[in-house]
Design an enzyme around this catalytic site. Structure first.
Site, PDB file in Angstrom:
ATOM      1  N   GLY A   1     -33.416  -9.767   0.293  1.00  0.00           N
ATOM      2  CA  GLY A   1     -32.979 -10.669   1.358  1.00  0.00           C
ATOM      3  C   GLY A   1     -33.691 -10.412   2.671  1.00  0.00           C
TER       4      GLY A   1
ATOM      5  CB  SER B   1     -35.138 -11.762  -4.362  1.00  0.00           C
ATOM      6  OG  SER B   1     -36.028 -12.600  -5.082  1.00  0.00           O
ATOM      7  CB  CYS B   2     -32.196 -11.537  -8.576  1.00  0.00           C
ATOM      8  SG  CYS B   2     -31.708 -12.934  -7.530  1.00  0.00           S
TER       9      CYS B   2
ATOM     10  CG  HIS C   1     -31.045 -16.961 -10.674  1.00  0.00           C
ATOM     11  ND1 HIS C   1     -30.514 -17.783  -9.711  1.00  0.00           N
ATOM     12  CD2 HIS C   1     -31.039 -15.718 -10.126  1.00  0.00           C
ATOM     13  CE1 HIS C   1     -30.189 -17.072  -8.637  1.00  0.00           C
ATOM     14  NE2 HIS C   1     -30.503 -15.811  -8.870  1.00  0.00           N
TER      15      HIS C   1
HETATM   16  P1  NAD Z   1     -22.885  -8.574  -0.556  1.00  0.00           P
HETATM   17  O1  NAD Z   1     -22.411  -9.467   0.529  1.00  0.00           O
HETATM   18  O2  NAD Z   1     -22.264  -8.666  -1.903  1.00  0.00           O
HETATM   19  O3  NAD Z   1     -22.745  -7.051  -0.094  1.00  0.00           O
HETATM   20  C1  NAD Z   1     -23.152  -6.614   1.173  1.00  0.00           C
HETATM   21  C2  NAD Z   1     -22.184  -5.528   1.625  1.00  0.00           C
HETATM   22  O4  NAD Z   1     -22.648  -4.990   2.863  1.00  0.00           O
HETATM   23  C3  NAD Z   1     -20.770  -6.046   1.869  1.00  0.00           C
HETATM   24  O5  NAD Z   1     -19.848  -5.114   1.323  1.00  0.00           O
HETATM   25  C4  NAD Z   1     -20.670  -6.084   3.399  1.00  0.00           C
HETATM   26  O6  NAD Z   1     -19.341  -5.891   3.859  1.00  0.00           O
HETATM   27  C5  NAD Z   1     -21.546  -4.909   3.770  1.00  0.00           C
HETATM   28  N1  NAD Z   1     -22.060  -4.931   5.144  1.00  0.00           N
HETATM   29  C6  NAD Z   1     -22.197  -5.976   5.993  1.00  0.00           C
HETATM   30  N2  NAD Z   1     -22.758  -5.564   7.154  1.00  0.00           N
HETATM   31  C7  NAD Z   1     -22.976  -4.236   7.032  1.00  0.00           C
HETATM   32  C8  NAD Z   1     -23.511  -3.235   7.897  1.00  0.00           C
HETATM   33  N3  NAD Z   1     -23.964  -3.530   9.114  1.00  0.00           N
HETATM   34  N4  NAD Z   1     -23.589  -1.956   7.434  1.00  0.00           N
HETATM   35  C9  NAD Z   1     -23.157  -1.630   6.200  1.00  0.00           C
HETATM   36  N5  NAD Z   1     -22.615  -2.536   5.348  1.00  0.00           N
HETATM   37  C10 NAD Z   1     -22.541  -3.816   5.752  1.00  0.00           C
HETATM   38  O7  NAD Z   1     -24.461  -8.776  -0.627  1.00  0.00           O
HETATM   39  P2  NAD Z   1     -25.376  -8.517  -1.896  1.00  0.00           P
HETATM   40  O8  NAD Z   1     -25.319  -9.733  -2.775  1.00  0.00           O
HETATM   41  O9  NAD Z   1     -25.081  -7.198  -2.477  1.00  0.00           O
HETATM   42  O10 NAD Z   1     -26.814  -8.542  -1.222  1.00  0.00           O
HETATM   43  C11 NAD Z   1     -27.374  -7.390  -0.615  1.00  0.00           C
HETATM   44  C12 NAD Z   1     -28.869  -7.543  -0.546  1.00  0.00           C
HETATM   45  O11 NAD Z   1     -29.359  -7.633  -1.884  1.00  0.00           O
HETATM   46  C13 NAD Z   1     -29.377  -8.791   0.170  1.00  0.00           C
HETATM   47  O12 NAD Z   1     -30.619  -8.502   0.766  1.00  0.00           O
HETATM   48  C14 NAD Z   1     -29.588  -9.769  -0.960  1.00  0.00           C
HETATM   49  O13 NAD Z   1     -30.511 -10.789  -0.675  1.00  0.00           O
HETATM   50  C15 NAD Z   1     -30.101  -8.843  -2.036  1.00  0.00           C
HETATM   51  N6  NAD Z   1     -29.915  -9.316  -3.404  1.00  0.00           N
HETATM   52  C16 NAD Z   1     -28.772  -9.965  -3.769  1.00  0.00           C
HETATM   53  C17 NAD Z   1     -28.661 -10.424  -5.069  1.00  0.00           C
HETATM   54  C18 NAD Z   1     -27.465 -11.185  -5.511  1.00  0.00           C
HETATM   55  O14 NAD Z   1     -27.598 -12.078  -6.320  1.00  0.00           O
HETATM   56  N7  NAD Z   1     -26.275 -10.884  -5.058  1.00  0.00           N
HETATM   57  C19 NAD Z   1     -29.685 -10.227  -5.982  1.00  0.00           C
HETATM   58  C20 NAD Z   1     -30.823  -9.497  -5.592  1.00  0.00           C
HETATM   59  C21 NAD Z   1     -30.930  -9.067  -4.285  1.00  0.00           C
END
Ligand code: NAD
Length: 340
Positions: A111, A140-141, A220
């Site tokens: 992200g 990313s995924c 996906h």
């Molecule tokens: P998510 O929203 O599920 O989890 C993020 C977590 O971080 C939450 O628990 C949130 O409360 C916490 N958070 C928010 N602000 C924070 C801060 N300042 N310090 C510490 N924690 C904080 O998000 P996710 O889906 O796990 O995505 C995380 C990253 O992984 C992003 O960059 C996303 O693009 C990437 N990603 C996501 C996916 C997916 O499909 N979910 C797949 C691959 C990559």
């Protein structure tokens, strides 16, 4: 000496990475950081992960919830050699100064912009590029899925041109504020951001991507057409190359995994935790080879596919494995991933 790993952000990706780190014999999970108390924070404690407070939330909120906190995120960083940032999109970039100040290495997720790190990473694609680096971004995924497939195809047959249509899930299962819940929404700009992102791993690859978002939360699906440089002898040869590569699960027709519902049901029953399918999923019947044109479908479990890549990124950064295949084998053994 095990490498000490902190996980900042304990959501979809963070909790899976924390579980994966805890299963590696050469890594030590020093803790996870959460902004607010929640059932997920409680899960961390139940699993024995030290819980730290991130963001502006007062420790008092955790105290009221009865959740024992080990300290602040800065205290967690002070105990770590590397932090895996798994915070929401763009928050990772904002955290970078904090990691610099703590003199801790950092892994960011897809992200974030590529410029957040010295290198973008995929274990099959460019393991050695992350060797010794201090800042690495796990793509990313969707990009991970395409990069893995490219790592199979490019060394064997080359690719003159690759077109991918990405059918993207609208939200993760736990996300109730995202959509659409009905309809199909095209991303009107072509290429979608995925093509240029793949080029952060394979700069020479001529790839174009187009994406539509559909109302599903499971996975996906990518529809691929690759114009190869050399023809495989047959579709069987093409399929065999994927079967022989870790991080791929190729379903045969007799398995009756017709689509993402069955693939996720397979994930639910296999016991690697959180119902995950960390491999790219192909269907052998979905591969067509016509001269230099190859067509195939692959499904990507967005919540878990990048998790093993985070582990391999740490090994590359700290020189814990002689090469990518050795790291991948070690990671996959510890996670219980099987070869197809
Ligand atoms: P998510 O929203 O599920 O989890 C993020 C977590 O971080 C939450 O628990 C949130 O409360 C916490 N958070 C928010 N602000 C924070 C801060 N300042 N310090 C510490 N924690 C904080 O998000 P996710 O889906 O796990 O995505 C995380 C990253 O992984 C992003 O960059 C996303 O693009 C990437 N990603 C996501 C996916 C997916 O499909 N979910 C797949 C691959 C990559």
């Amino acid at each position: 000496m095990r490498v000490r790993v902190a996980v900042n952000g304990y959501g979809t990706i963070g909790k899976r990475v924390a579980d994966a780190v805890a299963r590696q014999s050469d890594l030590e999970l020093v803790g996870v950081a959460k902004t607010r108390p929640s059932f997920e924070a409680e899960r961390a404690i139940q699993r024995g992960y030290p819980l730290y407070v991130a963001g502006d939330a007062g420790r008092a909120d955790f105290d009221v919830a009865g959740l024992k906190v080990a300290g602040t995120v800065d205290e967690m960083l002070a105990r770590a050699d590397v932090v895996v940032d798994a915070t929401p999109d763009k928050v990772g970039a904002a955290n970078r100064a904090r990691y610099d100040a703590a003199n801790v290495r950092a892994i960011f997720q897809g992200g974030e912009k590529a410029s957040v790190a010295e290198v973008s990473f995929n274990a099959l694609g460019n393991f050695s590029a992350a060797r010794g680096k201090r800042r690495v971004r796990v793509v990313s995924c969707n990009t991970t899925g395409i990069a893995r497939a490219a790592a199979v195809i490019l060394p064997r047959w080359g690719a003159e041109r690759w077109d991918v249509t990405l059918v993207r899930r609208a939200a993760d299962p736990a996300e109730s504020k995202k959509g659409p819940i009905n309809g199909i929404v095209p991303s009107l700009h072509i290429p979608s951001h995925h093509g240029p992102d793949v080029q952060t791993i394979f700069p020479e690859l001529a790839i174009s991507t187009a994406a539509v978002v559909v109302p599903t939360t499971l996975m996906h699906v990518h529809v691929n057409h690759v114009r190869l440089r050399d023809s495989p002898a047959s579709a069987e040869e093409f399929v065999a190359a994927f079967r022989a590569t870790p991080r791929f699960r190729v379903f045969a027709p007799w398995e009756q995994a017709d689509g993402t519902p069955q693939v996720m049901e397979y994930g639910r029953g296999r016991g690697i935790g959180l119902d995950d399918v960390m491999e790219n999923v192909l269907w052998s019947d979905g591969v067509t080879v016509d001269g230099r044109d190859a067509y195939f479908f692959q499904a990507i479990h967005q919540e878990s596919v990048t998790v093993p890549e985070n582990i391999d990124a740490i090994r590359a950064m700290f020189d814990l494995a002689p090469d990518g295949p050795a790291s991948i084998a070690q990671t996959d053994r510890a996670l219980g991933l099987t070869r197809s």
